[in-house]
Design a protein around this motif. Structure first.
Motif, PDB file in Angstrom:
ATOM      1  N   LEU A 130     -99.629   7.510  70.066  1.00  0.00           N
ATOM      2  CA  LEU A 130     -98.457   6.700  69.773  1.00  0.00           C
ATOM      3  C   LEU A 130     -98.742   5.312  69.220  1.00  0.00           C
ATOM      4  O   LEU A 130     -97.959   4.800  68.431  1.00  0.00           O
ATOM      5  N   ARG A 131     -99.820   4.685  69.630  1.00  0.00           N
ATOM      6  CA  ARG A 131    -100.064   3.300  69.233  1.00  0.00           C
ATOM      7  C   ARG A 131    -100.582   3.202  67.811  1.00  0.00           C
ATOM      8  O   ARG A 131    -101.281   4.082  67.326  1.00  0.00           O
ATOM      9  N   LYS A 132    -100.232   2.078  67.158  1.00  0.00           N
ATOM     10  CA  LYS A 132    -100.662   1.834  65.777  1.00  0.00           C
ATOM     11  C   LYS A 132    -101.493   0.562  65.637  1.00  0.00           C
ATOM     12  O   LYS A 132    -101.910   0.226  64.548  1.00  0.00           O
ATOM     13  N   ASP A 133    -101.753  -0.144  66.736  1.00  0.00           N
ATOM     14  CA  ASP A 133    -102.511  -1.382  66.659  1.00  0.00           C
ATOM     15  C   ASP A 133    -104.012  -1.110  66.680  1.00  0.00           C
ATOM     16  O   ASP A 133    -104.453   0.033  66.696  1.00  0.00           O
ATOM     17  N   LYS A 134    -104.800  -2.177  66.676  1.00  0.00           N
ATOM     18  CA  LYS A 134    -106.261  -2.028  66.651  1.00  0.00           C
ATOM     19  C   LYS A 134    -106.831  -1.571  67.991  1.00  0.00           C
ATOM     20  O   LYS A 134    -107.973  -1.148  68.060  1.00  0.00           O
ATOM     21  N   GLY A 135    -106.048  -1.631  69.055  1.00  0.00           N
ATOM     22  CA  GLY A 135    -106.519  -1.240  70.373  1.00  0.00           C
ATOM     23  C   GLY A 135    -106.364   0.232  70.670  1.00  0.00           C
ATOM     24  O   GLY A 135    -106.684   0.681  71.757  1.00  0.00           O
ATOM     25  N   LYS A 136    -105.885   1.026  69.704  1.00  0.00           N
ATOM     26  CA  LYS A 136    -105.703   2.459  69.931  1.00  0.00           C
ATOM     27  C   LYS A 136    -107.035   3.186  69.851  1.00  0.00           C
ATOM     28  O   LYS A 136    -108.043   2.636  69.427  1.00  0.00           O
ATOM     29  N   MET A 137    -107.024   4.417  70.274  1.00  0.00           N
ATOM     30  CA  MET A 137    -108.226   5.252  70.163  1.00  0.00           C
ATOM     31  C   MET A 137    -108.469   5.572  68.693  1.00  0.00           C
ATOM     32  O   MET A 137    -107.518   5.741  67.931  1.00  0.00           O
TER      33      MET A 137
END
Length: 145
Positions: free
Chosen positions: A115-122
């Motif tokens: 779900l995430r789109k930031d730099k902290g995603k897998m």
């Protein structure tokens, strides 16, 4: 937490012991990057988990989390379809409950994977590998019986 501890740290300790006894160099497993960035500190203040880099720990955790998600989805599908599910619930109710709890616990991991789109995603490569390994495990056990 016992699930994560048994699935990762004990497995890596076992692998490291075997490699040391065979004479290979000592391996080092880095769980997370130690670099603090403005984006990283912002996510930390919002209490959002930081994944960012690929790690062997994340690989195993994501495969196990996706495998739990597939299993729980399969049980829910069987419950909706009504195929002799009463007998399954009678004999395996605690396993189904444990699988559901693990699916809920892994929700931040699913967010980091899908779900995430930031730099902290897998990383996307880790997501693809994890889904492929989980599908392989599910299909191999399906055709075994």
């Amino acid at each position: 937490m016992w699930f994560y501890k048994r699935a990762t740290s004990y497995l890596f300790a076992f692998i490291d012991t075997i490699l040391n006894s065979l004479g290979f160099t000592k391996s080092a497993f880095v769980i997370t990057a130690k670099v603090a960035d403005e984006d990283v500190s912002e996510r930390f203040e919002k209490e959002i988990m930081e994944f960012g880099t690929s790690s062997p720990m994340f690989s195993i955790l994501s495969v196990l989390a996706i495998l739990n998600l597939f299993c729980f989805t399969g049980v829910v599908k069987e419950a909706i379809m009504g195929k002799a599910i009463v007998k399954v619930f009678e004999t395996m109710s605690m396993q189904i409950l444990l699988c559901g709890v693990l699916t809920l616990i892994n929700f931040p991991l699913y967010q980091g994977l899908f779900l995430r789109k930031d730099k902290g995603k897998m990383p996307s490569s880790l997501t693809v590998k994890s889904v492929a390994f989980a599908l392989l495990a599910c299909t191999s056990f399906t055709f075994m019986y």
